[in-house]
Design an enzyme around this catalytic site. Structure first.
Site, PDB file in Angstrom:
ATOM      1  N   LYS A 136       1.111  -0.967   0.048  1.00 13.80           N
ATOM      2  CA  LYS A 136      -0.240   0.072   0.364  1.00 13.80           C
ATOM      3  C   LYS A 136       1.430   1.255  -0.012  1.00 13.80           C
ATOM      4  O   LYS A 136       0.720   2.389  -0.671  1.00 13.80           O
ATOM      5  CB  LYS A 136      -1.061  -0.067   1.330  1.00 13.80           C
ATOM      6  CG  LYS A 136      -1.810   0.894   1.324  1.00 13.80           C
ATOM      7  CD  LYS A 136      -2.588   1.420   2.593  1.00 13.80           C
ATOM      8  CE  LYS A 136      -3.454   2.759   2.190  1.00 13.80           C
ATOM      9  NZ  LYS A 136      -4.572   2.168   3.437  1.00 13.80           N
ATOM     10  N   HIS A 272      -7.556 -32.492 -33.256  1.00 14.58           N
ATOM     11  CA  HIS A 272      -8.387 -30.691 -32.701  1.00 14.58           C
ATOM     12  C   HIS A 272      -8.976 -31.251 -31.834  1.00 14.58           C
ATOM     13  O   HIS A 272     -10.393 -31.283 -31.703  1.00 14.58           O
ATOM     14  CB  HIS A 272      -9.441 -30.543 -33.967  1.00 14.58           C
ATOM     15  CG  HIS A 272      -7.958 -30.304 -35.128  1.00 14.58           C
ATOM     16  ND1 HIS A 272      -8.104 -30.024 -36.602  1.00 14.58           N
ATOM     17  CD2 HIS A 272      -6.805 -30.410 -35.024  1.00 14.58           C
ATOM     18  CE1 HIS A 272      -6.946 -29.600 -36.940  1.00 14.58           C
ATOM     19  NE2 HIS A 272      -5.615 -29.855 -36.316  1.00 14.58           N
TER      20      HIS A 272
END
Length: 511
Positions: A136, A272
């Site tokens: 922070k 695929h």
């Protein structure tokens, strides 16, 4: 100028060398428990946190850094006169660097038979608080959560200072790290409470494993992340070959799930993200030959999954065709010798394939602005609701073929039609917008006679035209979910051709 640093780490990698550099630079080091002990034993000047705060560590170390002298020193804004006045009046000294990594919660919960009490004791409280406070106030406090950042930070300090850009980057890493840490804890609590409902709030504990060369296409960037689940395909050991690609992972995932459906020795060939050949046999060599014969053209460049140890006999069959990946629970030494001639072929050792694999967690799919989430398509008894709806019942051989076809059909993209015998697929109709198209395409792909085959359909037949097509191709039995408004018409068509038909009451769409 870095005057004071707080160091408290569980992961001691690079710790001593890093702290020695700080000590040589004249930085005052505050530390806790085990970290302080390691540093002192290495001859590094350290001040114990309890000595610094005047307050002892209590409750077996549960409380040690949660103190105003610590957090005031971290959170004070150096450009805010009121903050500086406040800490000066209270005798609080600024802390310019915080180096913290957290209790090994993730490692702990991965241990076999770990008890809840042990997991709870490895939930870090002070660590995340220190990290978040430092992040922070990143403009004034350098915060390090990853030992990999030690050397670059030292280099920057020696050059004069660390840029705001670098400080922000380190802070960003902290918030990602603590968010994942909390997500792991929440996920563990859900798991032990056998939570099956969808959560009102859910954070996925993802961790970057590596970036991939590209995504489905070369212009797409891609990366591989892990989630705290087992078994994990990411843990598969790559024995040889090129790095796995985005598409390799997709196809291998599909192949593994299909192979896991079978207790018998099985070979699954995927292309695929769809199977192009699946077969079972008394050994893998024969299973591979059967699976390959289903569609040799599509098999080229595909992915193979086995659920038994791959031996020399299987390897010698496989090397005649180009494949991208072979995954199996084990490879014997002679098989590895054979495969060594194919340097680019990826071999993945995945012992989980010796057993049935039940995916954990939920199945997620990305959409614009969010995810759609569902349970995995996994049932304890696929045939609990199955019933024969025609006068003619399937023979024992047909029943075996129907069950085999149904297991495969579950993993074929909708609309799915699987022509099969009791030990192999014969023709696959995949991903058509019309089910009758899938019936025709599956027949077109078949390289051997369809006479005497059975068919599995992932969804119900909406019209009798499918039955007409299947009958013309010599199909003798069909398994499908049922549930159409025209079920009776479809049953009558099957009766007309003497085809046995089974309704499962279960649908297996896969998009």
């Amino acid at each position: 100028m870095i005057k004071r640093a707080l160091i408290s780490v569980s992961d001691k990698r690079g710790l001593v060398d890093f702290a020695r550099e700080l000590d040589n630079l004249g930085v005052e080091i505050l530390s806790t428990g085990g970290t302080a002990k390691v540093l002192k034993e290495s001859g590094i000047n350290v001040i114990d946190i309890s000595q610094y705060t005047g307050f002892p560590e209590i409750m077996d170390g549960r409380v040690k850094t949660l103190h105003p002298l610590i957090h005031g020193g971290i959170l004070a804004r150096r450009d805010n006169p009121k903050d500086l006045e406040a800490i000066a009046s209270l005798g609080i000294k600024p802390i310019d660097m915080v180096v913290v990594n957290l209790y090994p919660f993730e490692t702990t919960i991965k241990k076999e038979d770990v008890k809840l009490e042990e997991a709870i004791e490895n939930i870090d409280i002070g660590g995340p608080t220190l990290l978040r406070a430092s992040a922070k106030n990143y403009k004034d406090v350098i915060v390090i959560v990853d030992p990999e950042d030690y050397s670059s930070v030292i280099d920057d300090i020696k050059k004069g200072d660390i840029s705001q850009e670098k400080r922000f980057k380190l802070a960003k890493k902290v918030f990602s790290h603590t968010a994942r840490y909390d997500a792991l804890i929440a996920e563990y609590f859900d798991k032990i409470s056998q939570q099956k409902n969808f959560q009102a709030e859910w954070t996925l504990p993802l961790r970057l494993i590596k970036t991939l060369r590209y995504g489905e296409n070369p212009h797409q960037k891609a990366a591989l992340y892990s989630i705290n689940e087992a078994p994990s395909l990411i843990d598969a050991e790559v024995l040889q070959g090129k790095e796995m690609s985005f598409n390799n992972y997709l196809d291998t995932h599909s192949a593994v799930l299909i192979a896991s459906e079978f207790k018998e020795p099985v070979c699954v060939i995927v292309k695929h993200n769809n199977p192009c050949g699946v077969a079972i046999a008394e050994n893998l060599k024969l299973a591979y030959k059967k699976a390959f014969e289903c569609d040799p053209v599509s098999a080229f460049g595909g992915i193979i999954a086995f659920n038994r140890t791959v031996d020399k006999a299987v390897a010698e069959e496989i090397v005649h065709t180009f494949y991208e990946v072979i995954i199996a629970p084990e490879f014997d030494e002679e098989a590895l010798q054979v495969f060594s001639t194919k340097k680019n072929l990826r071999l993945l050792k995945f012992p989980a394939l010796f057993h049935e694999i039940k995916p954990s967690g939920f199945d997620l799919k990305r959409i614009l602005g969010g995810f759609i989430v569902q349970n995995w398509d996994a049932l304890e008894d696929e045939f609990s609701q199955a019933k024969v709806v025609t006068k003619r019942k399937p023979s024992q051989e047909e029943w075996r073929a129907l069950k085999f076809a149904w297991k495969v059909c579950k993993h074929v993209k909708s609309n799915a039609i699987v022509y099969a015998k009791e030990d192999r697929t014969v023709g696959l109709g995949i991903g058509q917008t019309s089910r009758v198209f899938s019936s025709k395409v599956g027949a077109m792909h078949a390289l051997s006679s369809l006479k005497g085959t059975v068919v599995a359909s992932d969804g119900f037949f909406p019209f009798r035209d499918n039955i007409d097509v299947l009958a013309q191709n010599g199909v003798t039995a069909i398994i499908q979910p049922g549930g159409s408004v025209r079920d009776q018409e479809v049953i009558e068509a099957a009766e007309q051709y003497g085809i046995a038909m089974v309704f499962t009451g279960i649908r297996h769409f896969r998009h």
